[in-house]
Design an enzyme around this catalytic site. Structure first.
Site, PDB file in Angstrom:
ATOM      1  CG  ASP A   1      -2.076   0.944   1.121  1.00  0.00           C
ATOM      2  OD1 ASP A   1      -2.361   1.406  -0.003  1.00  0.00           O
ATOM      3  OD2 ASP A   1      -2.700   1.244   2.163  1.00  0.00           O
ATOM      4  N   GLY A   2       0.328   2.335  -0.572  1.00  0.00           N
ATOM      5  CA  GLY A   2       0.960   3.651  -0.462  1.00  0.00           C
ATOM      6  C   GLY A   2       1.622   4.181  -1.722  1.00  0.00           C
TER       7      GLY A   2
ATOM      8  NE  ARG B   1      -1.580   6.612   1.387  1.00  0.00           N
ATOM      9  CZ  ARG B   1      -1.816   5.707   2.323  1.00  0.00           C
ATOM     10  NH1 ARG B   1      -1.745   6.037   3.592  1.00  0.00           N
ATOM     11  NH2 ARG B   1      -2.127   4.479   1.977  1.00  0.00           N
TER      12      ARG B   1
ATOM     13  CG  HIS C   1       0.029   2.725  -9.390  1.00  0.00           C
ATOM     14  ND1 HIS C   1      -0.196   2.242  -8.117  1.00  0.00           N
ATOM     15  CD2 HIS C   1      -1.055   3.490  -9.701  1.00  0.00           C
ATOM     16  CE1 HIS C   1      -1.368   2.700  -7.687  1.00  0.00           C
ATOM     17  NE2 HIS C   1      -1.908   3.457  -8.617  1.00  0.00           N
TER      18      HIS C   1
ATOM     19  CD  GLU D   1     -13.275  -5.098  -1.929  1.00  0.00           C
ATOM     20  OE1 GLU D   1     -12.073  -5.417  -1.819  1.00  0.00           O
ATOM     21  OE2 GLU D   1     -14.194  -5.934  -1.952  1.00  0.00           O
TER      22      GLU D   1
ATOM     23  CD1 TRP E   1     -12.766  -4.965  -9.526  1.00  0.00           C
ATOM     24  CD2 TRP E   1     -12.081  -4.102 -11.476  1.00  0.00           C
ATOM     25  NE1 TRP E   1     -12.097  -5.958 -10.221  1.00  0.00           N
ATOM     26  CE2 TRP E   1     -11.676  -5.450 -11.417  1.00  0.00           C
ATOM     27  CE3 TRP E   1     -11.759  -3.345 -12.612  1.00  0.00           C
ATOM     28  CZ2 TRP E   1     -10.964  -6.074 -12.446  1.00  0.00           C
ATOM     29  CZ3 TRP E   1     -11.055  -3.976 -13.640  1.00  0.00           C
ATOM     30  CH2 TRP E   1     -10.657  -5.316 -13.557  1.00  0.00           C
TER      31      TRP E   1
ATOM     32  NE  ARG F   1      -7.368   2.273  -5.645  1.00  0.00           N
ATOM     33  CZ  ARG F   1      -6.168   2.288  -5.130  1.00  0.00           C
ATOM     34  NH1 ARG F   1      -5.135   2.611  -5.886  1.00  0.00           N
ATOM     35  NH2 ARG F   1      -5.970   1.961  -3.867  1.00  0.00           N
TER      36      ARG F   1
ATOM     37  CG  LEU G   1       9.479 -16.969  -3.936  1.00  0.00           C
ATOM     38  CD1 LEU G   1       9.343 -16.937  -2.417  1.00  0.00           C
ATOM     39  CD2 LEU G   1       9.847 -15.572  -4.453  1.00  0.00           C
TER      40      LEU G   1
ATOM     41  NE  ARG H   1      -2.944  -1.500   4.308  1.00  0.00           N
ATOM     42  CZ  ARG H   1      -4.177  -1.590   3.841  1.00  0.00           C
ATOM     43  NH1 ARG H   1      -4.952  -2.565   4.258  1.00  0.00           N
ATOM     44  NH2 ARG H   1      -4.651  -0.712   2.976  1.00  0.00           N
TER      45      ARG H   1
ATOM     46  CB  SER I   1      -7.717  -3.706   2.408  1.00  0.00           C
ATOM     47  OG  SER I   1      -7.522  -2.515   3.146  1.00  0.00           O
TER      48      SER I   1
HETATM   49  C1  IPE Z   1      -5.273  -2.691  -0.437  1.00  0.00           C
HETATM   50  O1  IPE Z   1      -4.956  -1.351  -0.596  1.00  0.00           O
HETATM   51  C2  IPE Z   1      -5.217  -3.400  -1.752  1.00  0.00           C
HETATM   52  C3  IPE Z   1      -3.891  -3.553  -2.340  1.00  0.00           C
HETATM   53  C4  IPE Z   1      -2.756  -3.192  -1.803  1.00  0.00           C
HETATM   54  C5  IPE Z   1      -3.885  -4.194  -3.620  1.00  0.00           C
HETATM   55  P1  IPE Z   1      -6.085  -0.239  -0.763  1.00  0.00           P
HETATM   56  O2  IPE Z   1      -5.388   1.047  -0.878  1.00  0.00           O
HETATM   57  O3  IPE Z   1      -6.999  -0.612  -1.863  1.00  0.00           O
HETATM   58  O4  IPE Z   1      -6.877  -0.372   0.615  1.00  0.00           O
HETATM   59  P2  IPE Z   1      -7.835   0.652   1.357  1.00  0.00           P
HETATM   60  O5  IPE Z   1      -8.835   1.132   0.353  1.00  0.00           O
HETATM   61  O6  IPE Z   1      -6.986   1.772   1.868  1.00  0.00           O
HETATM   62  O7  IPE Z   1      -8.435  -0.140   2.468  1.00  0.00           O
HETATM   63  C1  IPE Z   2      -1.269   0.395  -3.540  1.00  0.00           C
HETATM   64  O1  IPE Z   2      -1.097   1.764  -3.460  1.00  0.00           O
HETATM   65  C2  IPE Z   2      -1.531  -0.083  -4.948  1.00  0.00           C
HETATM   66  C3  IPE Z   2      -2.886  -0.592  -5.168  1.00  0.00           C
HETATM   67  C4  IPE Z   2      -3.843  -0.665  -4.299  1.00  0.00           C
HETATM   68  C5  IPE Z   2      -3.170  -1.036  -6.507  1.00  0.00           C
HETATM   69  P1  IPE Z   2      -2.332   2.763  -3.470  1.00  0.00           P
HETATM   70  O2  IPE Z   2      -2.673   3.081  -4.873  1.00  0.00           O
HETATM   71  O3  IPE Z   2      -3.441   2.225  -2.648  1.00  0.00           O
HETATM   72  O4  IPE Z   2      -1.703   4.036  -2.778  1.00  0.00           O
HETATM   73  P2  IPE Z   2      -2.399   4.989  -1.728  1.00  0.00           P
HETATM   74  O5  IPE Z   2      -2.897   4.123  -0.614  1.00  0.00           O
HETATM   75  O6  IPE Z   2      -3.509   5.676  -2.444  1.00  0.00           O
HETATM   76  O7  IPE Z   2      -1.324   5.926  -1.295  1.00  0.00           O
HETATM   77 MG    MG Z   3      -4.003   2.421  -0.693  1.00  0.00          MG
END
Ligand code: IPE
Ligand code: IPE
Ligand code: MG
Length: 242
Positions: A22-23, A26, A39, A69, A71, A73, A133, A190, A198
């Site tokens: 995640d992140g 940001r 990304h 979930e 989708w 976006r 792996l 995470r 999530s």
């Molecule tokens: C969880 O991250 C899904 C993945 C890392 C693929 P999200 O960014 O979608 O989760 P939420 O919406 O903050 O819970």
């Molecule tokens: C994780 O990063 C990638 C996916 C969920 C596909 P995010 O895109 O959720 O990044 P943040 O959480 O918005 O920073």
């Molecule tokens: Mg995220």
């Protein structure tokens, strides 16, 4: 990195690590970049962490790349991610084969672009006999959907009188999941500081250790990865016992 670690696959209690990557967004926004740039940088981190896991001798690595979930976006971001998945899988195929990595995908392929599904099928077939792996990539994955599909499968077996409802076991449910035959994650990491699952591996996480890391995914590096594994290895896992 791995060489300097005192933890080896032999003395680690951690053989399966799941990561909620995640992140990315940001990370990019903090640098005045587009979410897409986040990304792309995230994909570089994926490559490094797979190498580290393979080098470390980890048995199984599960990476959460796209949730059911996600989708929700904007269409543009979903399209960028789908294209990136396909191009990264192509780019990394030779390296994954060279590293003896066995790739499998979890999640529903029904809604994914056809050309991406073809690439996924090819990669699974090309690495099926590898013995290093096991890399599980969760694309269009949701823990609830995984359970729903498993329950449907078992319900069909009951309907076909292959199984009696009263005979259904915990292992039957585990085996019917997309991760059937793969041990549960010992550790779930995470990044980005969020404290939630999530919809990742809900059933399989029953006794997982958790590590929440404050860094955003593109900044998470092999040293961080080994540190987190090292820390988790030193924890006492009781599984309800004493
Ligand atoms: C969880 O991250 C899904 C993945 C890392 C693929 P999200 O960014 O979608 O989760 P939420 O919406 O903050 O819970
Ligand atoms: C994780 O990063 C990638 C996916 C969920 C596909 P995010 O895109 O959720 O990044 P943040 O959480 O918005 O920073
Ligand atoms: Mg995220």
């Amino acid at each position: 990195m791995a060489e300097t670690s005192s933890i080896t696959p032999q003395n680690s209690t951690i053989s399966h690590v799941g990561i909620i990557m995640d992140g990315n967004g940001r990370w990019a926004v903090d640098r005045g970049l587009s979410r897409s740039a986040g990304h792309i940088q995230g994909a570089k981190a994926v490559k490094d962490i797979i190498s580290a896991a393979s080098h470390f001798g980890l048995k199984i690595l599960t990476l959460y790349a796209f949730s059911t979930e996600n989708w929700n976006r904007p269409k543009y971001e979903v399209a960028v991610l789908m294209r990136l998945f396909k191009s990264e899988l192509h780019k990394q195929t030779a390296e994954l084969i060279h590293k003896n990595v066995k790739v499998r995908f979890i999640g529903s392929r029904a809604r994914l672009p056809k050309t991406l599904v073809q690439t996924m099928n090819q990669l699974e077939a090309n690495t099926a006999h590898n013995t290093g792996l096991t890399l599980q990539l969760a694309i269009n994955y949701g823990g609830r959907q995984d359970l729903l599909e498993a329950f449907k499968k078992l319900a069909h077996d009951v309907e076909a009188t292959k199984l009696k409802p009263e005979d259904i076991t915990v292992s039957d449910i585990s085996d019917a999941l997309s991760t059937g035959g793969i041990s549960d994650p010992d550790l779930i990491i995470r990044t980005s500081g969020e404290l939630r699952l999530s919809n990742f591996l809900l059933w399989q996480a029953a006794y997982s250790e958790f590590a929440f890391v404050d860094k955003h995914w593109p900044s998470f590096n092999p040293e961080d990865f080994v540190d987190v594994i090292e820390n988790a290895t030193n924890r006492t896992r009781r599984f309800g016992g004493l």
